[in-house]
Design a protein around this motif. Structure first.
Motif, short mmCIF file in Angstrom:
data_model
loop_
_atom_site.label_atom_id
_atom_site.label_comp_id
_atom_site.label_asym_id
_atom_site.label_seq_id
_atom_site.Cartn_x
_atom_site.Cartn_y
_atom_site.Cartn_z
N HIS A 113 -6.47 -29.58 -26.26
CA HIS A 113 -7.47 -28.54 -26.00
C HIS A 113 -6.94 -27.27 -26.67
CE1 HIS A 113 -9.45 -31.19 -23.18
NE2 HIS A 113 -8.32 -31.33 -22.51
N PRO A 114 -7.50 -26.91 -27.83
CA PRO A 114 -6.92 -25.79 -28.58
C PRO A 114 -7.02 -24.45 -27.89
CG PRO A 114 -9.01 -26.51 -29.54
CD PRO A 114 -8.64 -27.53 -28.51
N ARG A 115 -7.88 -24.35 -26.87
CA ARG A 115 -8.09 -23.04 -26.25
C ARG A 115 -7.81 -23.03 -24.75
NH1 ARG A 115 -12.06 -23.82 -30.19
NH2 ARG A 115 -13.52 -24.82 -28.77
N ALA A 116 -7.12 -24.06 -24.20
CA ALA A 116 -6.96 -24.07 -22.75
C ALA A 116 -5.76 -24.87 -22.29
CB ALA A 116 -8.22 -24.63 -22.09
N THR A 117 -5.14 -24.38 -21.23
CA THR A 117 -4.21 -25.17 -20.42
C THR A 117 -5.04 -25.98 -19.44
OG1 THR A 117 -2.35 -23.65 -20.59
CG2 THR A 117 -2.45 -25.00 -18.61
N GLU A 118 -4.57 -27.19 -19.12
CA GLU A 118 -5.29 -28.08 -18.21
C GLU A 118 -4.42 -28.42 -17.01
OE1 GLU A 118 -6.88 -32.74 -18.13
OE2 GLU A 118 -6.66 -31.67 -20.03
N VAL A 119 -4.99 -28.31 -15.82
CA VAL A 119 -4.32 -28.78 -14.61
C VAL A 119 -5.15 -29.91 -14.04
CG1 VAL A 119 -5.40 -26.95 -13.21
CG2 VAL A 119 -3.38 -28.17 -12.34
N LEU A 120 -4.53 -31.08 -13.86
CA LEU A 120 -5.24 -32.29 -13.47
C LEU A 120 -4.80 -32.73 -12.09
CD1 LEU A 120 -6.24 -35.28 -15.55
CD2 LEU A 120 -4.70 -35.76 -13.65
N ALA A 121 -5.77 -33.04 -11.23
CA ALA A 121 -5.51 -33.55 -9.88
C ALA A 121 -6.09 -34.95 -9.77
CB ALA A 121 -6.13 -32.64 -8.83
N LEU A 122 -5.29 -35.91 -9.32
CA LEU A 122 -5.73 -37.29 -9.19
C LEU A 122 -6.26 -37.53 -7.78
CD1 LEU A 122 -5.98 -40.07 -10.48
CD2 LEU A 122 -3.68 -40.59 -9.67
N PHE A 123 -7.46 -38.10 -7.71
CA PHE A 123 -8.08 -38.37 -6.41
C PHE A 123 -8.04 -39.84 -6.04
CE2 PHE A 123 -9.36 -34.15 -7.01
CZ PHE A 123 -9.89 -33.64 -5.84
N GLU A 124 -8.16 -40.72 -7.03
CA GLU A 124 -8.13 -42.16 -6.78
C GLU A 124 -7.36 -42.85 -7.89
OE1 GLU A 124 -12.02 -43.85 -6.40
OE2 GLU A 124 -12.77 -42.25 -5.10
N GLY A 125 -6.65 -43.94 -7.53
CA GLY A 125 -5.99 -44.76 -8.53
C GLY A 125 -4.59 -44.30 -8.86
N THR A 126 -4.10 -44.83 -9.99
CA THR A 126 -2.74 -44.54 -10.46
C THR A 126 -2.79 -44.25 -11.95
OG1 THR A 126 -1.87 -46.10 -8.83
CG2 THR A 126 -0.37 -45.38 -10.56
N LEU A 127 -2.30 -43.09 -12.36
CA LEU A 127 -2.34 -42.71 -13.77
C LEU A 127 -0.93 -42.49 -14.31
CD1 LEU A 127 -5.21 -40.05 -14.07
CD2 LEU A 127 -5.31 -42.49 -14.64
N TYR A 128 -0.74 -42.93 -15.54
CA TYR A 128 0.44 -42.58 -16.33
C TYR A 128 -0.01 -41.46 -17.27
CZ TYR A 128 3.86 -43.03 -20.16
OH TYR A 128 4.80 -42.79 -21.13
N VAL A 129 0.59 -40.27 -17.12
CA VAL A 129 0.16 -39.12 -17.90
C VAL A 129 1.34 -38.53 -18.65
CG1 VAL A 129 -1.61 -38.60 -16.17
CG2 VAL A 129 0.59 -37.40 -16.08
N GLY A 130 1.04 -37.78 -19.70
CA GLY A 130 2.14 -37.14 -20.43
C GLY A 130 1.65 -36.20 -21.50
N PHE A 131 2.58 -35.37 -21.99
CA PHE A 131 2.29 -34.51 -23.13
C PHE A 131 3.53 -34.41 -24.01
CE2 PHE A 131 3.82 -31.49 -19.90
CZ PHE A 131 4.71 -30.70 -20.60
N VAL A 132 3.30 -34.03 -25.27
CA VAL A 132 4.36 -33.95 -26.27
C VAL A 132 4.51 -32.51 -26.72
CG1 VAL A 132 5.16 -34.79 -28.51
CG2 VAL A 132 3.79 -36.28 -27.05
N LEU A 133 5.76 -32.05 -26.81
CA LEU A 133 6.02 -30.68 -27.26
C LEU A 133 5.74 -30.52 -28.75
CD1 LEU A 133 9.30 -29.63 -25.40
CD2 LEU A 133 6.92 -29.33 -24.71
N SER A 134 5.56 -29.29 -29.18
CA SER A 134 5.36 -28.98 -30.59
C SER A 134 6.64 -29.27 -31.38
CB SER A 134 4.95 -27.51 -30.76
OG SER A 134 5.88 -26.66 -30.13
#
Length: 228
Positions: A113-134
């Motif tokens: 997202h070139p113009r935003a930080t994202e905060v994600l909240a999980l409500f159901e299930g199981t997620l594998y999430v991640g991000f990569v540095l510049s």
């Protein structure tokens, strides 16, 4: 005052002014070509504003986030975005929202997202999430941050960085994301690189990814699904 003192004074004032105006306002679209004649303007950094006398509660209301997105696609995920393009009251407020639905093993593929930080909240299930540095510098690899999320967990993706979410469970997953822009934009990496219109020259991609041009041609011939 001598000429040297005058120049020094101007220089100090310029530095102080630059410190008090450290950056431009954050852009709300990919580009805005300047025009001298305002009659030819379309919009500048957002939307034109509605007359306050004509504003009503519906301008700040949008139903439907209780409904699951259609995950019957190649990615097994669907993003339902709520931003200034479908909720006019968000204009100038610098926030937006998205519901993300995942089928079992569904993926929200690497994107930014070139113009935003994202905060994600999980409500159901199981997620594998991640991000990569510049890019960190010569002879160093981009660091990856990952986490397994369970219902009630929250994870943050810093502005502009490549990130993803993958449903590693056997049941559906549902997450809600808040974003720090009324129009955060999204660049899905694979789609942008291999599905651009017109295509990026295959010599460029072959050298960039260090693969044969036949592989590039194959990837460019595929249909790249947009889950937004």
């Amino acid at each position: 005052m001598t000429f040297k003192s005058f120049v020094l004074t101007i220089a100090i004032m310029a530095v102080l002014f630059s410190l008090s105006h450290a950056s431009d306002p954050s852009p709300l679209q990919d580009f805005c070509v300047a025009v001298n004649d305002s009659k030819n303007a379309v919009f500048v950094n957002g939307k034109f504003c509605k007359n306050p006398m004509d504003v009503n509660a519906d301008d700040f209301f949008r139903p439907g986030l209780n409904l699951a997105g259609n995950t019957s696609n190649q990615l097994g995920s669907a993003v339902t975005a709520v931003n200034v393009n479908n909720l006019a009251g968000l204009n100038t407020l610098g926030i937006s929202l998205a519901r993300i639905d995942f089928a079992p093993y569904g993926l929200n593929p690497p994107h930014t997202h070139p113009r935003a930080t994202e905060v994600l909240a999980l409500f159901e299930g199981t997620l594998y999430v991640g991000f990569v540095l510049s890019n960190p510098g010569p002879n160093m690899k981009n660091k990856l941050f990952t986490k397994i999320l369970h219902p009630g967990d929250v994870f943050v993706f810093p502005v502009g960085l490549i990130h993803f979410q993958f449903n590693v469970g056997k049941t559906d997953a549902v997450a809600f994301a808040g974003l720090s822009s009324q129009n955060p934009g999204v660049i899905t990496i694979a789609n942008a690189v291999f599905g651009s219109d017109p295509p990026i020259n295959d010599d460029v991609l072959a050298k960039a990814f260090q693969i044969d041009k036949k592989v590039v041609d194959y990837l460019q011939s595929q249909f790249w699904w947009d889950n937004n």
